[in-house]
Design an enzyme around this catalytic site. Structure first.
Site, mmCIF file in Angstrom:
data_model
loop_
_atom_site.group_PDB
_atom_site.id
_atom_site.type_symbol
_atom_site.label_atom_id
_atom_site.label_comp_id
_atom_site.label_asym_id
_atom_site.label_seq_id
_atom_site.Cartn_x
_atom_site.Cartn_y
_atom_site.Cartn_z
ATOM 1 N N TRP A 21 0.675 -1.106 -0.099
ATOM 2 C CA TRP A 21 -0.056 -0.029 0.140
ATOM 3 C C TRP A 21 1.023 1.129 0.015
ATOM 4 C CZ3 TRP A 21 -2.050 2.861 4.958
ATOM 5 C CH2 TRP A 21 -2.922 3.896 4.427
ATOM 6 N N TYR A 54 -4.761 -0.885 -4.992
ATOM 7 C CA TYR A 54 -3.355 -0.175 -4.896
ATOM 8 C C TYR A 54 -2.774 0.099 -6.323
ATOM 9 C CZ TYR A 54 -3.422 -2.244 -0.302
ATOM 10 O OH TYR A 54 -3.912 -2.668 1.141
#
Length: 328
Positions: A21, A54
């Site tokens: 992330w 992401y």
């Protein structure tokens, strides 16, 4: 590195792990990702986390390509990804059978893998019956596209309902939940989820142990370093919510405790999360090898967290949530 079972399953994950992330696709390309991932492996990390959302899928592509170029043996590592936000179309998001299956196939294509070890529902989907999602996740497992499934940021009630469906239909229930957990975000892990650990053997892979970097102490003067997460355009709102006087004062109160132990504040904060017996793995993030090297030393800090040290930490942050049985 220590390895713990993921909840009551037989899968073993490193006590500290790495999540893509923010970094992969936003701050790091394949070449940089390779050095970061190899540094993690050198420190014993075997668990790597990703999600279809992401960097709009780019994070999965980078991780997959980096792992392929590094030539790692697939059975040596545990890869997780998450399904929920897959695009802009009406069926490109959520946890419908359609999106779970199509999203999983798309993730595997980006990762260039035949399977992920763990597939997570990235958020609860109130527009899809939980039974539909449980059946879809079992279909994914039956087809060998994932070995285990779990949830992220679901409520205890929703997880309990999923388990009820699984038990009624003789299906596989979720083995893991992925919540935020740090010294400033504790209620779910320490209170709400308590029945899940004993009733269903749920494991946790927790994220944001440093509260997006706040618990490193680098923001203590309220200034934002240019190479930090809060300097990124997408995270300016989070910065304004996180860098408040009360939080910064508590962070400053933790610094003497870390100094007394002779460790950086970041290691103290990560070790504190990992010391919770219900946490299977703590997800860490990093954009530099030096950050990984520092984060991984948190393993050595866990034994230093004596009852006396933990008491001092509680006195500094005053964030312990009230248990239901102590409301009177």
């Amino acid at each position: 590195m220590q390895y713990k079972n993921l909840g009551r399953s037989g899968l073993k994950v490193s006590q500290l792990s790495y999540g893509a992330w923010v970094s992969f696709g936003n701050q790091l390309d394949v070449k940089e990702a390779k050095s970061i991932l190899q540094c993690c492996r050198d420190h014993g990390v075997n668990f790597f986390d990703n999600a279809e959302v992401y960097a709009n899928g780019r994070a999965e592509e980078i991780m997959g390509q980096a792992i392929r170029e590094l030539g790692w043996k697939r059975s040596d590592i545990v890869v997780a990804t998450k399904i929920f936000w897959g695009g802009n179309g009406p069926n490109d998001k959520g946890l419908s059978r359609k999106h779970v299956i199509e999203g999983t196939k798309a993730s595997l294509k980006r990762l260039d893998m035949e399977y992920v070890d763990v597939l997570l529902c990235h958020r609860p989907d109130i527009q899809t019956p939980i039974e539909e999602t449980v059946r879809a996740m079992n279909y994914v497992i039956d087809n060998g596209w994932a070995f285990y499934w779990g949830t992220s940021e679901w409520s205890a009630q929703q997880i309990t309902e999923a388990w009820g469906v699984a038990e009624r239909l003789d299906l596989i229930g979720p083995v893991v939940e992925q919540p935020e957990y740090n010294l400033f975000s504790r209620h779910k892990v320490e209170v709400e989820y308590l029945p899940l650990y004993s009733n269903h053997g749920m494991g946790l892979t927790t994220w944001s142990p440093l509260a997006s970097g706040v618990l490193t102490g680098k923001y203590s003067k309220g200034e934002i370093p240019p190479d930090s997460r809060f300097a990124l355009e997408n995270y300016k709102n989070l910065a304004s919510r996180s860098l408040v006087d009360d939080v910064l004062r508590k962070v400053n109160g933790l610094k003497p405790i870390a100094s007394e132990l002779g460790v950086p504040l970041s290691q103290l904060a990560i070790a504190w999360c990992a010391s919770n017996p219900n946490v299977s793995s703590v997800l860490t993030g990093a954009t530099k090898e030096s950050q990984i090297q520092e984060n991984m030393k948190a393993i050595d800090v866990i034994p230093l967290l004596t009852p006396d040290v933990l008491e001092k930490i509680e006195a500094a942050v005053q964030s312990k949530p009230k248990r239901i049985d102590s409301y009177r």
